[in-house]
Design a protein around this motif. Structure first.
Motif, mmCIF file in Angstrom:
data_model
loop_
_atom_site.group_PDB
_atom_site.id
_atom_site.type_symbol
_atom_site.label_atom_id
_atom_site.label_comp_id
_atom_site.label_asym_id
_atom_site.label_seq_id
_atom_site.Cartn_x
_atom_site.Cartn_y
_atom_site.Cartn_z
ATOM 1 N N ASP A 117 0.828 -1.198 0.000
ATOM 2 C CA ASP A 117 0.000 0.000 0.000
ATOM 3 C C ASP A 117 0.866 1.253 0.000
ATOM 4 O OD1 ASP A 117 -2.456 -1.327 0.030
ATOM 5 O OD2 ASP A 117 -2.425 -1.515 2.222
ATOM 6 N N TYR A 124 -9.270 2.415 -18.429
ATOM 7 C CA TYR A 124 -7.954 2.364 -17.798
ATOM 8 C C TYR A 124 -6.872 2.814 -18.775
ATOM 9 C CZ TYR A 124 -7.483 -2.019 -20.427
ATOM 10 O OH TYR A 124 -7.436 -2.951 -21.432
ATOM 11 N N HIS A 130 -7.261 13.884 -7.518
ATOM 12 C CA HIS A 130 -8.435 13.222 -8.080
ATOM 13 C C HIS A 130 -9.728 13.897 -7.636
ATOM 14 C CE1 HIS A 130 -10.565 10.164 -10.188
ATOM 15 N NE2 HIS A 130 -11.282 9.877 -9.116
ATOM 16 N N SER A 133 -13.658 7.381 -7.523
ATOM 17 C CA SER A 133 -12.374 6.795 -7.119
ATOM 18 C C SER A 133 -11.721 6.086 -8.294
ATOM 19 C CB SER A 133 -12.586 5.816 -5.962
ATOM 20 O OG SER A 133 -13.494 4.793 -6.322
ATOM 21 N N LYS A 134 -10.415 5.880 -8.174
ATOM 22 C CA LYS A 134 -9.667 5.182 -9.210
ATOM 23 C C LYS A 134 -8.604 4.311 -8.565
ATOM 24 C CE LYS A 134 -7.271 7.944 -11.962
ATOM 25 N NZ LYS A 134 -6.866 9.170 -12.714
ATOM 26 N N GLN A 135 -8.321 3.195 -9.212
ATOM 27 C CA GLN A 135 -7.296 2.254 -8.769
ATOM 28 C C GLN A 135 -5.954 2.671 -9.358
ATOM 29 O OE1 GLN A 135 -7.668 -1.600 -10.573
ATOM 30 N NE2 GLN A 135 -6.246 -2.602 -9.163
ATOM 31 N N LYS A 173 0.323 0.159 -4.525
ATOM 32 C CA LYS A 173 -1.077 0.263 -4.933
ATOM 33 C C LYS A 173 -1.833 1.188 -3.991
ATOM 34 C CE LYS A 173 -2.442 -3.910 -2.339
ATOM 35 N NZ LYS A 173 -3.286 -3.315 -1.292
ATOM 36 N N THR A 174 -2.918 1.747 -4.500
ATOM 37 C CA THR A 174 -3.843 2.502 -3.666
ATOM 38 C C THR A 174 -5.128 2.700 -4.433
ATOM 39 O OG1 THR A 174 -3.983 4.372 -2.131
ATOM 40 C CG2 THR A 174 -3.327 4.883 -4.383
ATOM 41 N N GLU A 175 -6.134 3.209 -3.743
ATOM 42 C CA GLU A 175 -7.379 3.647 -4.360
ATOM 43 C C GLU A 175 -7.510 5.125 -4.042
ATOM 44 O OE1 GLU A 175 -12.001 2.688 -3.510
ATOM 45 O OE2 GLU A 175 -10.802 0.949 -4.145
ATOM 46 N N ASN A 201 -9.298 8.758 -3.981
ATOM 47 C CA ASN A 201 -10.666 9.259 -3.855
ATOM 48 C C ASN A 201 -10.717 10.779 -4.013
ATOM 49 O OD1 ASN A 201 -11.917 6.632 -3.071
ATOM 50 N ND2 ASN A 201 -10.504 6.842 -1.341
ATOM 51 N N TYR A 230 -10.369 3.597 -13.676
ATOM 52 C CA TYR A 230 -11.456 4.345 -13.055
ATOM 53 C C TYR A 230 -12.477 3.368 -12.477
ATOM 54 C CZ TYR A 230 -9.641 8.582 -15.230
ATOM 55 O OH TYR A 230 -8.838 9.631 -15.597
ATOM 56 N N ILE A 231 -12.600 3.364 -11.164
ATOM 57 C CA ILE A 231 -13.606 2.527 -10.513
ATOM 58 C C ILE A 231 -14.988 3.119 -10.744
ATOM 59 C CG2 ILE A 231 -14.371 1.605 -8.281
ATOM 60 C CD1 ILE A 231 -11.396 1.780 -7.411
#
Length: 290
Positions: A7, A138, A154, A158-160, A205-207, A209, A226-227
């Motif tokens: 993370d 993506y 952002h 949210s996006k991965q 990695k992160t998400e 927001n 893009y989630i």
């Protein structure tokens, strides 16, 4: 098996000294969660607002189709009125993304909604870029042509994010004479039997927001999915590492022009050769017979 990803560290906010000491100097990524709470953009910027201020503008769009020899370097795949594009984003999933759009130049009123971070980096203030995407759209795993230090803010949803540093190049199936890995690798759920050396790569990695900012150090590979529909603003600073700066100059003034020339000369044969070389060279670097 899954990718070896840790993370990305998170902080609520950060001082200039702490940012330089803990993240910029060691070139490590970080997510700052509450850094722009005082920006007007934090409350104002969403898809509806962008439709209001930019709906009349025709914007270039990109999707995730494989590179074709007929395409120029970063050549758009389609165009659409911004109002129609935002309607599309809100209505249904779409692969179309906005890439490297200098919206603040075309829409000067947006400049009042942001300020430039005072975190010790000299940012290129004339090229703040916006990126938009629909649900599940993506970007291929890539790094930026100028190997810049990047602050990525952002907005909406949210996006991965998946990141690798340049030390992981030997495991990523990098395509030569380009800035991407093999396009048929799905970094959201990679097939490690087909791409076994990815298991050796160590990444982050992160998400991300709404209202959060990601610092990406110089030359970091990044995959973004893009989630939900949303958009991001990137501010960039010239690489400080002389090695990265020389790579950036090479990419900008030699590599991309050479690649375009070979596409014109060799056609699809050039693209196919590069994709095959991504496997051959990665295997050779890791002592695997080819």
């Amino acid at each position: 098996m899954t990718l070896n990803l840790q993370d990305i560290p998170r902080v609520k906010t950060i001082s200039k000294d702490d940012f330089i000491t803990h993240y910029f100097k060691p070139q490590k990524p970080v997510v700052i969660e509450r850094y722009i709470d005082d920006w007007p953009a934090y409350k104002k910027w969403n898809l509806d607002y962008m439709k209001t201020v930019a709906g009349h503008i025709t914007i270039p769009l990109y999707d995730d189709r494989p590179v074709d020899y007929k395409d120029g370097f970063n050549e758009a795949h389609a165009t659409m009125k911004m109002s129609d594009y935002i309607d599309l984003l809100k209505r249904e999933p779409t692969r179309y993304r906005i890439f490297l759009w200098n919206a603040l130049k075309e829409i000067p009123e947006l400049q009042k909604d942001i300020s430039f971070p005072d975190l010790g980096l000299r940012l290129m203030k004339d090229i703040p870029m916006l990126f938009f995407g629909g649900r599940d759209s993506y970007t291929f795993m890539h790094y930026d042509i100028d190997l810049a230090n990047i602050f990525h803010f952002h907005f909406e949803g949210s996006k991965q994010i998946i990141l690798f540093d340049q030390n992981q190049n030997d495991y990523l199936y990098k395509v030569p004479h380009s800035l991407i890995t093999r396009e048929d690798i799905d970094f959201a759920k990679p097939d490690l039997e087909k791409w076994p050396l990815l298991a050796k790569a160590k990444g982050f990695k992160t998400e991300l927001n709404h209202g959060e900012v990601l610092y990406m150090p110089e030359g970091y590979w990044h995959y973004m999915r893009y989630i939900t529909p949303g958009f991001s603003l990137s501010l960039r600073g010239i690489p400080r590492n002389p090695k990265n700066l020389s790579k950036a100059i090479y990419n900008l003034f030699i590599m991309r022009h050479f690649d375009n020339a070979m596409r014109r000369l060799k056609g699809q044969e050039w693209i196919d050769w590069k994709n095959q070389q991504a496997i051959i060279r990665t295997h050779k670097k890791n002592g695997i017979a080819v």
